[in-house]
Design a protein around this motif. Sequence first.
Motif, PDB file in Angstrom:
ATOM      1  N   GLN A 128      46.387  50.536  43.499  1.00  0.00           N
ATOM      2  CA  GLN A 128      46.219  49.077  43.532  1.00  0.00           C
ATOM      3  C   GLN A 128      44.918  48.700  42.824  1.00  0.00           C
ATOM      4  OE1 GLN A 128      48.166  46.558  44.216  1.00  0.00           O
ATOM      5  NE2 GLN A 128      46.550  45.028  43.949  1.00  0.00           N
ATOM      6  N   ARG A 166      44.495  46.187  39.858  1.00  0.00           N
ATOM      7  CA  ARG A 166      43.497  45.100  39.851  1.00  0.00           C
ATOM      8  C   ARG A 166      42.747  45.076  38.526  1.00  0.00           C
ATOM      9  NH1 ARG A 166      41.935  47.007  45.236  1.00  0.00           N
ATOM     10  NH2 ARG A 166      43.139  45.787  46.690  1.00  0.00           N
ATOM     11  N   TYR A 189      45.039  43.696  35.922  1.00  0.00           N
ATOM     12  CA  TYR A 189      45.274  42.263  36.169  1.00  0.00           C
ATOM     13  C   TYR A 189      44.059  41.435  35.752  1.00  0.00           C
ATOM     14  CZ  TYR A 189      46.705  38.036  38.658  1.00  0.00           C
ATOM     15  OH  TYR A 189      47.075  36.751  38.961  1.00  0.00           O
ATOM     16  N   GLY A 195      45.704  39.073  33.362  1.00  0.00           N
ATOM     17  CA  GLY A 195      45.899  37.799  34.032  1.00  0.00           C
ATOM     18  C   GLY A 195      47.295  37.630  34.599  1.00  0.00           C
ATOM     19  N   ALA A 196      47.519  36.415  35.062  1.00  0.00           N
ATOM     20  CA  ALA A 196      48.696  36.130  35.873  1.00  0.00           C
ATOM     21  C   ALA A 196      49.957  35.935  35.048  1.00  0.00           C
ATOM     22  CB  ALA A 196      48.431  34.878  36.703  1.00  0.00           C
ATOM     23  N   THR A 197      49.815  35.791  33.742  1.00  0.00           N
ATOM     24  CA  THR A 197      50.977  35.329  32.999  1.00  0.00           C
ATOM     25  C   THR A 197      51.862  36.460  32.471  1.00  0.00           C
ATOM     26  OG1 THR A 197      49.655  35.219  31.004  1.00  0.00           O
ATOM     27  CG2 THR A 197      49.810  33.206  32.317  1.00  0.00           C
ATOM     28  N   ARG A 247      54.088  43.847  39.757  1.00  0.00           N
ATOM     29  CA  ARG A 247      53.343  42.611  39.999  1.00  0.00           C
ATOM     30  C   ARG A 247      54.090  41.486  39.312  1.00  0.00           C
ATOM     31  NH1 ARG A 247      51.213  38.420  39.200  1.00  0.00           N
ATOM     32  NH2 ARG A 247      51.693  38.513  36.983  1.00  0.00           N
ATOM     33  N   THR A 248      54.922  40.855  40.107  1.00  0.00           N
ATOM     34  CA  THR A 248      55.721  39.776  39.540  1.00  0.00           C
ATOM     35  C   THR A 248      55.264  38.442  40.109  1.00  0.00           C
ATOM     36  OG1 THR A 248      57.318  40.066  41.307  1.00  0.00           O
ATOM     37  CG2 THR A 248      57.723  41.244  39.267  1.00  0.00           C
ATOM     38  N   LYS A 249      54.665  38.498  41.278  1.00  0.00           N
ATOM     39  CA  LYS A 249      54.233  37.297  41.986  1.00  0.00           C
ATOM     40  C   LYS A 249      52.970  37.690  42.720  1.00  0.00           C
ATOM     41  CE  LYS A 249      55.288  33.413  44.473  1.00  0.00           C
ATOM     42  NZ  LYS A 249      53.859  33.114  44.434  1.00  0.00           N
ATOM     43  N   GLY A 250      52.018  36.768  42.851  1.00  0.00           N
ATOM     44  CA  GLY A 250      50.771  37.134  43.507  1.00  0.00           C
ATOM     45  C   GLY A 250      50.035  38.174  42.679  1.00  0.00           C
ATOM     46  N   VAL A 251      49.165  38.932  43.333  1.00  0.00           N
ATOM     47  CA  VAL A 251      48.409  39.936  42.574  1.00  0.00           C
ATOM     48  C   VAL A 251      48.635  41.358  43.074  1.00  0.00           C
ATOM     49  CG1 VAL A 251      46.588  38.389  41.837  1.00  0.00           C
ATOM     50  CG2 VAL A 251      46.358  39.568  44.003  1.00  0.00           C
ATOM     51  N   ILE A 252      49.370  41.504  44.171  1.00  0.00           N
ATOM     52  CA  ILE A 252      49.612  42.857  44.656  1.00  0.00           C
ATOM     53  C   ILE A 252      50.666  43.497  43.765  1.00  0.00           C
ATOM     54  CG2 ILE A 252      50.509  44.245  46.552  1.00  0.00           C
ATOM     55  CD1 ILE A 252      49.129  42.395  48.435  1.00  0.00           C
TER      56      ILE A 252
END
Lengths: 740, 402
Positions: B155, B159, B162, B166-168, B384-389
């Motif tokens: 994880q 991190r 990520y 980023g989130a996209t 990691r499709t949603k959130g950050v986990i």
Amino acid sequence: MTSDSWSTSQLVEFLAVLSEQRDEDCALRAAVERVLESLDAEVGLLFGRDTVLTVVGLAAVDPQVATLAAAARTGADQVWVDGLGRCRTAVVALDFGEDAVRLLVVRAGADEFVPDEMLLLRGMAWVLHLALRPLRVMVLLGERQRMLEQVARVQRAIANRAPLPEVFDTVTASALDLFGTELAMLYLADQGVLMVASVSTTFDEQHQLTRPMHLRSGIGRAAYSSGELVRTDDYPGSAYANPELVARGAHAAMGAPVRENGAVVGSLVTLSFQPGHHFTDVQEQTLLAFADQVSIALSDAKTLATAQHAIRDAVTGLPNRVLFLDRLEQALARGIPAHVLFLDLDRFKLVNDTRGHCAGDELLRQVGRRLRECLRNDDLLARFGGDEFAVLVDNGGCDDVVLLAKRMLEAVERPYLVAGDEVSINASIGISASHDGDTAGDILRDADTAMYRAKHAGGGRAVLFEKRMHTVLVQRASLEADLRHAVSRDELFLVFQPILHLATGHVDTAEALLRWQHPTRGTIPPDEFIPLAEETGLIVPIGRHVLTAACTQAAGWVAPPDGGPLPAVSVNLSARQLLDPELVRDVRRAVETTGLDPARLILEITESAFVGDAATVIERLRQIRDTGVRLAIDDFGTGYSALSYLRHLPVEILKIDRSFVEGVVAGWQGRAFLNTIVRLSETLSMTAVGEGVETREQLAALQALGCQLGQGFLFARPMDAAEFSRSLAVHRGSAVLAAS
Amino acid sequence: MVTSVPGTRATIGRSTGTRRRSVRVGHSWDASSHAAGAVATLDAIQLADPRLLLVFASFGYDLPELVAGVGSVAGDIPVIGCSTAGEIGPGPPQSPGVVVVGLGGDFSVRTTHSAGLRQDPRAVGEAVAHGLLPLPDTPHRTTLMLTDSLAGDQQEMVRGAYGLLGATVPLIGGGAGDNMRMQTSYQFHNGQILQEAVVAAVIGSDDPIGLSVRHGWRRSGHGMVVTGSAGNDVHSLDDRPALDAYLHRHAAPHGLEQDAAAFAEFALTRPLAVARRGDVAIRHVLGADPVARTLNCAGSVPKGAAAWLATGDVESTLAATDAACAEAIEQLGEVPLLALLVFDCVGRRAVLGDDGALVERRLMNDRAGTAPLAGFYTYGEIARTKGVIGYHNQTVLAVALS
């Protein structure tokens, strides 16, 4: 898992992670990452009035960062992020004041941040704020690790479901350890009065303090009133001096405010009796930080207390059936011989009916306490609801268990003082023992069977289960077989009870109620065969039949001549039906085949539907709601703490359980409770229905509180389909309502 | 003796007929490592304009030989891959072999790798992300990462990635395997064979990439508090030595922890569940220290977290697989499925047993329809499709390419 233990553990975990960071930048980044992980969010920003300190989820140079910070400053709760689409936001401040650093959390999708999540977010913001403070002042002193250990001790007490007083004691004991002092006290305000919640001392048994019940002056009061840390190194000469403590040699003292969501709710005090002792600045900071941690722990403890409803009985505080079965299953899995004693109070209903539910509840509590006293520490006592208790005895011999049952019967039979009156009851106990291959359900069923034997033999006795008692089960099986054919033989039929607009008297809805006309046993009351249907799963096909039959009837109704609306029909759905994957299709089909306007179908569910797989149930309800069918919560207020669910449920109607309607004329408390529920329904834009309206007083109270709809014998008893149609055709408003 | 099956292929074109993508899967279980790599790759590249090869190879092969075999056919086509504890492909479900997936046509691809997971997993995640930049400017994209779950906090690696990506962009993939020895694994990037590394490819496409992750485990019994842990090691549960609490709650055979292999087998179907928002995260118990009385998990178990024993059965495991495949495909909307990739945890495979695994494969194939199916049994999944986990244990990840 319950959201509560989730949030408790998240805070401890969060604190642990922050304490491992080597500097403030790392701590900030780790904090934002962990917040996002806890809340399933994608983007997090820590920002001040003009600056952005940390970004996670977007590149720092991304122009969207400034846009998001600007949106957060204006309080926007939704934003658009390229690549994520529409997102929900939540913002919390890490400190007070306009210049406070704020944390923005952005989550993709339409899911709002629910109150539990906001509580957690605020908790994390506090922890971050605190963790940064100790990072500056304690980094070289090892204090931070010690504080963390003590806070973890408190959090563990909460997570281990310790009773609240025990949590408070852990708080003060931890403070003693933390400061190496002789006395620590936790004060909490109760309606403005500062009460002692816990005291820990190093004094021996003979020299314990006279425990003051409340605090009008002193250092705890000063910290509470000022909301700031108070410290003195000359306690005897200070304005806070308490003569008893001075006499014992108190030398220095500190008090810090305890907050809950920013508001001061109490204080944490520690006193040193060592001559020449001076508290240091670091200890000041530590006490402040520790008191803040206690605040978070208290919020969580309260939330957890609510969560315990899932495994504990709300009336007696004893474990409930869920917990009991879990323990029994564990014992069986480990191959430990187990006995179950199933106890049912005789004549309890009489007490409940003649002296009211409050007296009934008080009696149950007293019974629970007495039973507990009969048991060993390792035995598990649970209340299964109603007047049923169960005891699990591991590793006991049969003779011991029979003796225990006798002791329990004697304990129950001693007179009780309830609401000023002496009350006597007795009990029946069924005993069963585990055998190889038995499931928890088998053992419980055997104990239940034996208990019925005891009851049928006159009560006040204990009976050991024997296999021949299965005859009873055979009878039950015969009823089950009959029930299987009841639909095809057309023995099940519906009756309808109107639900009226209390303001106009118009019929708003008719609740469809199921009846069974058994060919040889006559009319079997629903409370006999519905539980059987639920247990056997027959409720699913029967429910399907009821749904179609009710829709068929409703499609044929005509609007009454008094100008009232065309009534809707409401149908009860059991928890079991809600788990049926075909349910949504069945509902859609019932509406389509009968041509009924979906808005005229209301499905009633009880709060117990959410005890199990709540997520699946909620999703299924959403799908039903999408078909245009309306949803109601039935018997609201009696079940699993559905308040927390209400916001997430696509429910429009709240049917207030008859016990609250009955209670409304019993006193101001009953009225206040009903008022709360009606106001709650208003806040959530739901329609409130008062169930079980039987007297004009109840009606008047409901009307005065603004409850929109009512149902009960006062207006009409359930009637068959033809009678209901006829009554509708000639309906000219309720005579009762006209009179009121 | 037949040791390979012809690749299965699906091709999809836009109505203009000018932009096309295709995916083809080759599968060989030839006894010769070099031949197996070469044959499966040859099948996989029978498509127009191959852009990327994914190689999932049984740990039992001579992996340098196998990678050389792949390279002999692939030439300069980018390759990422890893060793496994079982492959998912068109061939027989229970034959150790090699599965090669070829992506061709209008996929935008960039590959990279970084080693040093055990020392600094976050830095590895950051380096991998850095190597994938700039991301393709396509409407849809995903980053496929194959990692060594036996080395370091995954994880933390996610991190790191990520933080830069980023989130996209979703992160997907799984942990390489070693035929259940739980000691080490290998990652491949072009001709290189790596250990304690992440190999990754960013894949851009004009059409959607459907992703779904499920587990199928349930909590069992009372919750426990993780009272002591460090990274992936659990020291104590409810203030008891973690190993003792675990063995006691499971009523495990006496002395089980003294036999590492027996314990690993026992623990494979008995993971821990750790509290997460609205759900639990499942943590596979890799092993135990019989002296220190600690548990070692394939993922971090944070101190203070609430934890449970988790139980699963064949039915719930199969249901999760089917739901994940269905959901991933559903996300494509009207766009036809080009290939279904599945990353399925070895722990779930153990719950299924051989018979259940056959049923599972049938379910996957039914969902894939005429599109090819490929994947492997993983040591941990990245999703990691949603959130950050982004790092999971004991889950199944389905990826629908279109």
